[in-house]
Design a protein around this motif. Structure first.
Motif, PDB file in Angstrom:
ATOM      1  N   GLN A 160       0.847  -1.291   0.174  1.00 56.63           N
ATOM      2  CA  GLN A 160      -0.001  -0.103  -0.070  1.00 56.63           C
ATOM      3  C   GLN A 160       0.828   1.237   0.034  1.00 56.63           C
ATOM      4  OE1 GLN A 160      -2.598   0.375   3.383  1.00 56.63           O
ATOM      5  NE2 GLN A 160      -3.435   2.228   2.645  1.00 56.63           N
ATOM      6  N   VAL A 161       0.323   2.194  -0.910  1.00 51.15           N
ATOM      7  CA  VAL A 161       1.392   3.460  -1.072  1.00 51.15           C
ATOM      8  C   VAL A 161       0.908   4.389  -0.186  1.00 51.15           C
ATOM      9  CG1 VAL A 161       1.929   5.127  -2.503  1.00 51.15           C
ATOM     10  CG2 VAL A 161       1.912   2.893  -3.349  1.00 51.15           C
ATOM     11  N   GLN A 162       1.827   4.772   0.621  1.00 51.90           N
ATOM     12  CA  GLN A 162       1.619   5.900   1.814  1.00 51.90           C
ATOM     13  C   GLN A 162       2.670   6.978   1.890  1.00 51.90           C
ATOM     14  OE1 GLN A 162       0.373   3.940   5.430  1.00 51.90           O
ATOM     15  NE2 GLN A 162      -0.518   5.583   6.353  1.00 51.90           N
ATOM     16  N   VAL A 163       2.190   8.045   2.469  1.00 50.81           N
ATOM     17  CA  VAL A 163       3.157   9.006   2.966  1.00 50.81           C
ATOM     18  C   VAL A 163       2.673   9.534   4.179  1.00 50.81           C
ATOM     19  CG1 VAL A 163       4.174   9.455   0.507  1.00 50.81           C
ATOM     20  CG2 VAL A 163       2.083  10.843   1.401  1.00 50.81           C
ATOM     21  N   VAL A 164       3.502   9.794   4.991  1.00 52.42           N
ATOM     22  CA  VAL A 164       3.237  10.331   6.387  1.00 52.42           C
ATOM     23  C   VAL A 164       4.221  11.483   6.742  1.00 52.42           C
ATOM     24  CG1 VAL A 164       2.824   9.838   8.654  1.00 52.42           C
ATOM     25  CG2 VAL A 164       2.466   8.040   7.049  1.00 52.42           C
ATOM     26  N   GLU A 165       3.329  12.671   6.823  1.00 51.05           N
ATOM     27  CA  GLU A 165       4.140  13.628   7.420  1.00 51.05           C
ATOM     28  C   GLU A 165       4.301  13.923   8.880  1.00 51.05           C
ATOM     29  OE1 GLU A 165       1.159  15.129   4.224  1.00 51.05           O
ATOM     30  OE2 GLU A 165       1.111  13.798   6.036  1.00 51.05           O
ATOM     31  N   SER A 166       5.209  14.453   9.469  1.00 49.66           N
ATOM     32  CA  SER A 166       5.503  14.711  10.658  1.00 49.66           C
ATOM     33  C   SER A 166       6.335  15.959  11.171  1.00 49.66           C
ATOM     34  CB  SER A 166       6.350  13.782  11.567  1.00 49.66           C
ATOM     35  OG  SER A 166       7.504  13.166  10.810  1.00 49.66           O
ATOM     36  N   GLY A 167       6.378  16.694  12.166  1.00 50.39           N
ATOM     37  CA  GLY A 167       7.481  17.579  12.652  1.00 50.39           C
ATOM     38  C   GLY A 167       6.802  18.980  12.772  1.00 50.39           C
ATOM     39  N   GLY A 168       5.450  18.986  12.390  1.00 51.62           N
ATOM     40  CA  GLY A 168       4.831  20.399  12.635  1.00 51.62           C
ATOM     41  C   GLY A 168       4.706  20.783  14.055  1.00 51.62           C
ATOM     42  N   GLY A 169       4.230  21.968  14.235  1.00 52.92           N
ATOM     43  CA  GLY A 169       3.964  22.353  15.733  1.00 52.92           C
ATOM     44  C   GLY A 169       3.734  23.815  15.757  1.00 52.92           C
ATOM     45  N   LEU A 170       3.997  24.427  16.981  1.00 49.86           N
ATOM     46  CA  LEU A 170       3.925  25.741  17.051  1.00 49.86           C
ATOM     47  C   LEU A 170       5.552  26.392  17.164  1.00 49.86           C
ATOM     48  CD1 LEU A 170       2.537  28.645  17.983  1.00 49.86           C
ATOM     49  CD2 LEU A 170       2.588  27.760  20.207  1.00 49.86           C
ATOM     50  N   VAL A 171       5.528  27.519  16.242  1.00 51.09           N
ATOM     51  CA  VAL A 171       6.872  27.873  16.137  1.00 51.09           C
ATOM     52  C   VAL A 171       6.933  29.458  16.332  1.00 51.09           C
ATOM     53  CG1 VAL A 171       9.011  28.215  14.667  1.00 51.09           C
ATOM     54  CG2 VAL A 171       7.318  26.228  14.717  1.00 51.09           C
ATOM     55  N   GLN A 172       7.818  30.157  16.887  1.00 47.69           N
ATOM     56  CA  GLN A 172       7.767  31.582  16.899  1.00 47.69           C
ATOM     57  C   GLN A 172       8.231  32.134  15.624  1.00 47.69           C
ATOM     58  OE1 GLN A 172      10.139  32.756  20.591  1.00 47.69           O
ATOM     59  NE2 GLN A 172       8.424  32.663  21.879  1.00 47.69           N
ATOM     60  N   PRO A 173       7.563  33.408  15.421  1.00 47.15           N
ATOM     61  CA  PRO A 173       8.515  34.010  14.149  1.00 47.15           C
ATOM     62  C   PRO A 173       9.920  34.260  14.312  1.00 47.15           C
ATOM     63  CG  PRO A 173       6.385  35.186  15.127  1.00 47.15           C
ATOM     64  CD  PRO A 173       6.836  34.389  16.131  1.00 47.15           C
ATOM     65  N   GLY A 174      10.476  33.936  12.997  1.00 49.79           N
ATOM     66  CA  GLY A 174      11.953  33.872  13.204  1.00 49.79           C
ATOM     67  C   GLY A 174      12.640  32.411  13.497  1.00 49.79           C
TER      68      GLY A 174
END
Length: 123
Positions: A1-15
């Motif tokens: 089964q072809v699948q892609v999974v993203e990770s690593g997002g979140g809340l980040v301060q400007p800059g």
């Protein structure tokens, strides 16, 4: 089964910086065109950065040039999007997508999509 999974997002301060990961299963990423797309509330999904499978050609939307970098780690079957100097307008759900061939960095050229990861840039 072809699948892609993203990770690593979140809340980040400007800059600030964050690295998104796109892990593939069921296929070998280095044989596919890979794209990162984003969609902010009330806006259409747009191509942020794409990389071809054969010649390593990369594309960046003007608003992220010099700030974002797309890269591949074929040994890990993973593509990354390093995001730096983040701005509030970078806030969106970021999607990874793959296609055997993509002539443009637009959503309609990509077939396999992840579920998305939220990136929020705010102080």
């Amino acid at each position: 089964q072809v699948q892609v999974v993203e990770s690593g997002g979140g809340l980040v301060q400007p800059g600030g910086s964050v690295r998104l990961s796109c892990a593939a299963s069921g296929f070998t990423l280095d044989a596919y065109h890979i794209g990162w797309f984003r969609q902010a509330p009330g806006k259409e999904r747009e191509g942020v950065s794409c990389t071809s499978s054969s010649d390593g050609v990369t594309y960046y939307v003007d608003s992220v040039k010099g700030r974002f970098t797309i890269s591949r780690d074929n040994a890990k079957n993973t593509v990354y999007l390093q995001m730096s100097s983040l701005k509030p307008e970078d806030t969106a759900v970021y999607y990874c997508a793959a296609a055997p061939l993509a002539l443009q960095c637009v959503p309609s050229h990509y077939f396999y999509w992840g579920q998305g990861t939220q990136v929020t840039v705010s102080s």
